[in-house]
Design an enzyme around this catalytic site. Structure first.
Site, PDB file in Angstrom:
ATOM      1  N   THR A 213       0.800  -1.224   0.000  1.00 43.97           N
ATOM      2  CA  THR A 213       0.000   0.000   0.000  1.00 43.97           C
ATOM      3  C   THR A 213       0.835   1.277   0.000  1.00 43.97           C
ATOM      4  O   THR A 213       0.270   2.375  -0.023  1.00 43.97           O
ATOM      5  CB  THR A 213      -0.912   0.040   1.242  1.00 43.97           C
ATOM      6  N   LYS A 214       2.156   1.148   0.030  1.00 39.67           N
ATOM      7  CA  LYS A 214       3.001   2.334   0.216  1.00 39.67           C
ATOM      8  C   LYS A 214       3.209   3.110  -1.083  1.00 39.67           C
ATOM      9  O   LYS A 214       2.773   2.709  -2.156  1.00 39.67           O
ATOM     10  CB  LYS A 214       4.339   1.918   0.824  1.00 39.67           C
TER      11      LYS A 214
END
Length: 415
Positions: A213-214
């Site tokens: 998700t980064k």
């Protein structure tokens, strides 16, 4: 404040609702990785090379990352958690001493202290944002002479007040390890020089996350950066069992280089060439990704700023917008934060909450005798915050739908 008294049931209900909504192709996920043909081709190339674990591709990823942020060393690892552990381990910190950090973070920030028989010493966040308060850091050090390190966390991609934190750390001769999991690429002008300085390069070491998700991703993975020769050497050795030479160094030539020595009982924290191949391509796109997230944040800010039932997130020029966190003003609404979230899920919008403060988690609460009211700013932010989707592939139609949905839910439930 009328909050849900049974968060476990509320969470389960949201999970079930999200699962049902995801059957609908119109569901907007909270987060999605931004992958393309370049990443696919890079992975195939590594697979066909017949060398898939840590090797020259990982070395290239480290070099490119180091060049990007201006650090002397970049050390690829299999998670940011591993990176934080290695960074702490590289200093001879006194056992049973305290590491100052924020309760407003994911558990990995604090849990790594326990790996080394250290203790987290929580300090509340600023009034105006989600980051640790330097004044409270200074007060904590004054009241506890057994503080051995500081881990500031750049929440959501918003840079901490690093000048103030470093001044305090230097005055007290305490190392600083930046949790920059959210903060790539974030930079600001360095005081006095005018040169741009990246998050992760202010302290003795900085740690980035490449989780799915980064801001950039390798699926799982992370990077530790430092300018310190000694700790870089230690981290490189400890990330792979404490062996003095990595596999690539032993096997990449026809010379008789099979011998190695175990210098310390290390860890299994290396990053594969498959993951690094993805990382190299993601790194090339990092600034474009940031521009797209910033555009979404600007659209959100412009739309929400007129409504008194929403507080938009604090912003600075250096923000990289890993997260977009709004706060719900419950005094203006007939529903609480959890009910607001449920209504967003019902409309097919995936959201999240960042973060559930660590001092109310069973382990930290019980181990250190903590109470919810011990960190009122963190609690207030937690009880009122919602993280909205913000990722490069979010198109204009979906952005408009998210904005309209948030405004409609608030307007329909206005007091």
């Amino acid at each position: 404040m009328n909050q849900n008294t049974n968060p476990k049931k509320s969470f389960l209900k949201k999970v079930i609702s999200a699962s049902q909504n995801m059957q609908n192709s119109n569901f907007i996920p909270f987060a999605l990785p931004s992958m393309g043909k370049e990443e696919e081709e890079a992975v195939i190339k590594v697979i066909r090379s017949n060398w898939i674990t840590t090797g020259n591709v990982t070395e290239n990823f480290e070099k490119e990352f180091s060049k990007k942020i201006g650090s002397k060393y970049a050390i690829a690892v299999n998670s940011a958690t591993a990176g934080l552990h290695l960074a702490l381990d590289s200093f001879d910190l006194s056992k049973e001493s305290f590491v100052i950090t924020s309760p407003y973070t994911f558990t990995s920030t604090a849990e790594v202290t326990r790996y080394l028989n250290l203790h987290p010493f929580f300090v509340d966040i600023n009034e105006e944002d989600y980051n640790i308060d330097p004044l409270l850091i200074e007060k904590a050090i004054e009241n506890n002479k057994n503080v051995s390190a500081i881990i500031p966390v750049h929440i959501a991609g918003d840079l901490c007040k690093m000048k103030e934190i470093m001044d305090i750390a230097n005055k007290n001769n305490i190392p600083v390890f930046e949790d920059a999991a959210h903060a790539f690429p974030v930079c600001e002008a360095s005081p006095g020089s005018g040169n741009m300085k990246f998050a992760g390069t202010f302290g003795d070491a900085g740690v980035f996350s490449f989780y799915a998700t980064k801001t950039i991703t390798t699926g799982e993975g992370g990077m530790v950066v430092t300018d310190n020769d000694k700790i870089a050497k230690h981290m490189k050795m400890m990330r792979l069992h404490g062996i003095d030479r990595d596999v690539w160094d032993r096997y990449r030539t026809k010379d008789n280089k099979w011998y190695y020595e175990v210098k310390a009982p290390g860890y299994k924290y290396n990053l594969t060439d498959i993951a690094s191949a993805i990382g190299i391509e993601q790194l090339k796109k990092a600034d474009i990704f940031k521009q797209k997230r910033t555009k979404i944040a600007d659209l959100y800010n412009k739309a929400f700023k007129e409504y008194d039932f929403i507080t938009i997130p604090p912003a600075s020029e250096s923000h990289c917008w890993h997260l977009y966190i709004i706060r719900i003003n419950s005094a203006k609404l007939k529903i609480n934060r959890d009910e607001f979230i449920q209504k967003l899920f019902d409309k097919g919008i995936g959201v999240s909450v960042h973060f559930i403060p660590l001092h109310i988690m069973p382990y930290y609460k019980n181990a250190y005798g903590l109470k919810p009211e011990d960190f009122p700013r963190a609690m207030e932010k937690y009880l009122t915050s919602i993280s909205l989707p913000i990722y490069p592939t979010l198109d204009d139609e979906k952005i408009e739908y998210i904005i309209d949905s948030v405004i409609k839910i608030g307007s329909d439930n206005y007091r």
